[in-house]
Scaffold this motif. Sequence first.
Motif, short mmCIF file in Angstrom:
data_model
loop_
_atom_site.label_atom_id
_atom_site.label_comp_id
_atom_site.label_asym_id
_atom_site.label_seq_id
_atom_site.Cartn_x
_atom_site.Cartn_y
_atom_site.Cartn_z
N MET A 1 46.39 18.56 -4.33
CA MET A 1 46.13 19.85 -4.70
C MET A 1 45.97 20.15 -6.24
O MET A 1 47.03 19.89 -6.78
CB MET A 1 47.11 20.66 -4.01
CG MET A 1 46.95 22.30 -4.32
SD MET A 1 45.54 23.07 -3.02
CE MET A 1 45.85 24.72 -3.58
N ILE A 2 44.78 20.74 -6.50
CA ILE A 2 44.61 21.08 -8.01
C ILE A 2 45.40 22.33 -8.24
O ILE A 2 45.12 23.18 -7.49
CB ILE A 2 43.13 21.36 -8.28
CG1 ILE A 2 42.58 19.83 -8.25
CG2 ILE A 2 43.16 21.74 -9.77
CD1 ILE A 2 41.22 19.85 -8.31
N LYS A 3 46.33 22.45 -9.14
CA LYS A 3 47.16 23.62 -9.35
C LYS A 3 46.35 24.65 -9.76
O LYS A 3 46.54 26.03 -9.15
CB LYS A 3 48.16 23.14 -10.60
CG LYS A 3 48.96 24.45 -11.18
CD LYS A 3 49.76 24.24 -12.12
CE LYS A 3 48.67 24.55 -13.37
NZ LYS A 3 49.64 25.00 -14.58
N GLU A 4 45.16 24.62 -10.82
CA GLU A 4 44.60 25.69 -11.10
C GLU A 4 43.49 26.34 -9.99
O GLU A 4 43.35 25.32 -9.16
CB GLU A 4 43.69 25.37 -12.49
CG GLU A 4 44.49 24.91 -13.64
CD GLU A 4 44.76 23.35 -13.59
OE1 GLU A 4 45.60 22.94 -14.58
OE2 GLU A 4 44.60 22.60 -12.49
N ILE A 5 43.00 27.52 -10.45
CA ILE A 5 42.00 28.04 -9.41
C ILE A 5 40.63 27.55 -10.00
O ILE A 5 40.55 28.01 -11.28
CB ILE A 5 42.27 29.48 -9.25
CG1 ILE A 5 43.64 29.53 -8.28
CG2 ILE A 5 40.93 30.01 -8.29
CD1 ILE A 5 43.92 31.00 -8.11
N ILE A 6 39.67 27.26 -9.14
CA ILE A 6 38.55 26.71 -9.57
C ILE A 6 37.41 27.97 -9.40
O ILE A 6 37.48 28.38 -8.53
CB ILE A 6 37.93 25.49 -9.21
CG1 ILE A 6 38.78 24.42 -9.33
CG2 ILE A 6 36.52 25.15 -9.63
CD1 ILE A 6 38.76 23.23 -8.55
N VAL A 7 36.83 28.62 -10.55
CA VAL A 7 35.88 29.50 -10.43
C VAL A 7 34.41 28.74 -10.15
O VAL A 7 34.09 28.01 -11.09
CB VAL A 7 35.95 30.33 -11.80
CG1 VAL A 7 34.69 31.41 -11.69
CG2 VAL A 7 37.29 31.10 -11.83
N VAL A 8 33.75 29.09 -9.13
CA VAL A 8 32.53 28.87 -8.94
C VAL A 8 31.65 30.06 -8.86
O VAL A 8 32.03 31.06 -8.55
CB VAL A 8 32.50 27.68 -7.77
CG1 VAL A 8 33.28 26.42 -7.88
CG2 VAL A 8 33.04 28.70 -6.29
N GLU A 9 30.42 29.67 -8.68
CA GLU A 9 29.40 30.70 -8.58
C GLU A 9 29.24 31.33 -7.15
O GLU A 9 29.07 32.41 -6.74
CB GLU A 9 27.90 30.34 -8.75
CG GLU A 9 27.81 30.08 -10.44
CD GLU A 9 26.58 29.51 -10.99
OE1 GLU A 9 25.41 30.10 -10.38
OE2 GLU A 9 26.72 28.59 -11.63
N GLY A 10 29.36 30.55 -6.14
CA GLY A 10 29.24 31.07 -4.72
C GLY A 10 29.80 30.24 -3.75
O GLY A 10 30.67 29.45 -3.85
N LYS A 11 29.57 30.52 -2.15
CA LYS A 11 30.21 30.11 -1.10
C LYS A 11 29.86 28.48 -0.97
O LYS A 11 30.60 27.58 -0.59
CB LYS A 11 29.86 30.88 0.07
CG LYS A 11 30.45 31.98 0.21
CD LYS A 11 29.98 32.72 1.39
CE LYS A 11 30.55 34.36 1.41
NZ LYS A 11 29.85 35.05 2.50
N ASP A 12 28.69 28.20 -1.16
CA ASP A 12 28.18 26.84 -1.10
C ASP A 12 28.85 25.97 -2.08
O ASP A 12 29.10 24.72 -1.93
CB ASP A 12 26.62 26.70 -1.15
CG ASP A 12 25.96 27.34 -0.33
OD1 ASP A 12 26.44 27.42 0.84
OD2 ASP A 12 24.71 27.73 -0.27
N ASP A 13 29.20 26.24 -3.25
CA ASP A 13 29.88 25.64 -4.25
C ASP A 13 31.38 25.37 -3.76
O ASP A 13 31.89 24.30 -3.85
CB ASP A 13 29.82 26.33 -5.56
CG ASP A 13 28.26 26.57 -6.36
OD1 ASP A 13 27.66 25.68 -5.94
OD2 ASP A 13 28.22 27.59 -6.83
N THR A 14 31.99 26.49 -3.38
CA THR A 14 33.22 26.57 -2.76
C THR A 14 33.29 25.37 -1.47
O THR A 14 34.24 24.21 -1.79
CB THR A 14 33.89 27.74 -2.17
OG1 THR A 14 34.13 28.81 -3.14
CG2 THR A 14 34.91 27.34 -1.26
N VAL A 15 32.27 25.15 -0.79
CA VAL A 15 32.23 24.25 0.34
C VAL A 15 32.14 22.83 -0.51
O VAL A 15 32.97 21.92 0.13
CB VAL A 15 31.12 24.36 1.13
CG1 VAL A 15 30.91 23.30 2.18
CG2 VAL A 15 31.48 25.80 2.08
N ALA A 16 31.40 22.56 -1.37
CA ALA A 16 31.05 21.37 -2.05
C ALA A 16 32.45 20.90 -2.69
O ALA A 16 32.91 19.84 -2.46
CB ALA A 16 30.07 21.52 -2.88
#
Length: 182
Positions: free
Chosen positions: A1-16
């Motif tokens: 598990m990555i400790k930090e929270i990853i900021v992405v642009e959208g839902k499809d990025d979260t899925v990837a």
Amino acid sequence: MIKEIIVVEGKDDTVAVKRAVEADTIETNGSAIGEEVLRRIALANERRGVIIFTDPDHAGERIRKIVARHAPGCKHAFLPQEKALYKGDIGIENASPEAIRQALSELRTETADIAGEVTWEHLMDAGLIVHPDASNRRLLVGKLLGIGYANGKQFYKRCTSFRISKAEFDAAMREMEQQLEG
């Protein structure tokens, strides 16, 4: 598990991202980032840290700048454009799990103390600015340094804010020259 929270642009990025690693994300919902999202990102940065992982395009760079301004000291992950491309569309959602893991393994942390070893003159001497092929050369060197592609001014800012050492810069330049020759 990555400790930090990853900021992405959208839902499809979260899925990837979640196909590649176990991590929590915050979605900016594109370039129209609302104040509530920016507050959540700032809180996440205080509590767990944040990794900014936006698309390697103009809109992604704009989002990266906005988030970094609201949450100083974030880590940055950069994905080369060719690893985010599918049928003319550039985005994190198009990247393979391996490419995402690679980008997340080469994080850079921005610092407010902008006193880097790489100078504007180094960029000029290296042909990364004011050179007929400067754009392509910055693309290659940015990939080698793990700081992504940027225009000349932004490339200089990344070299200084990510504290790229002169030794790192010189090694990337030698590698780039070898690639261009071969």
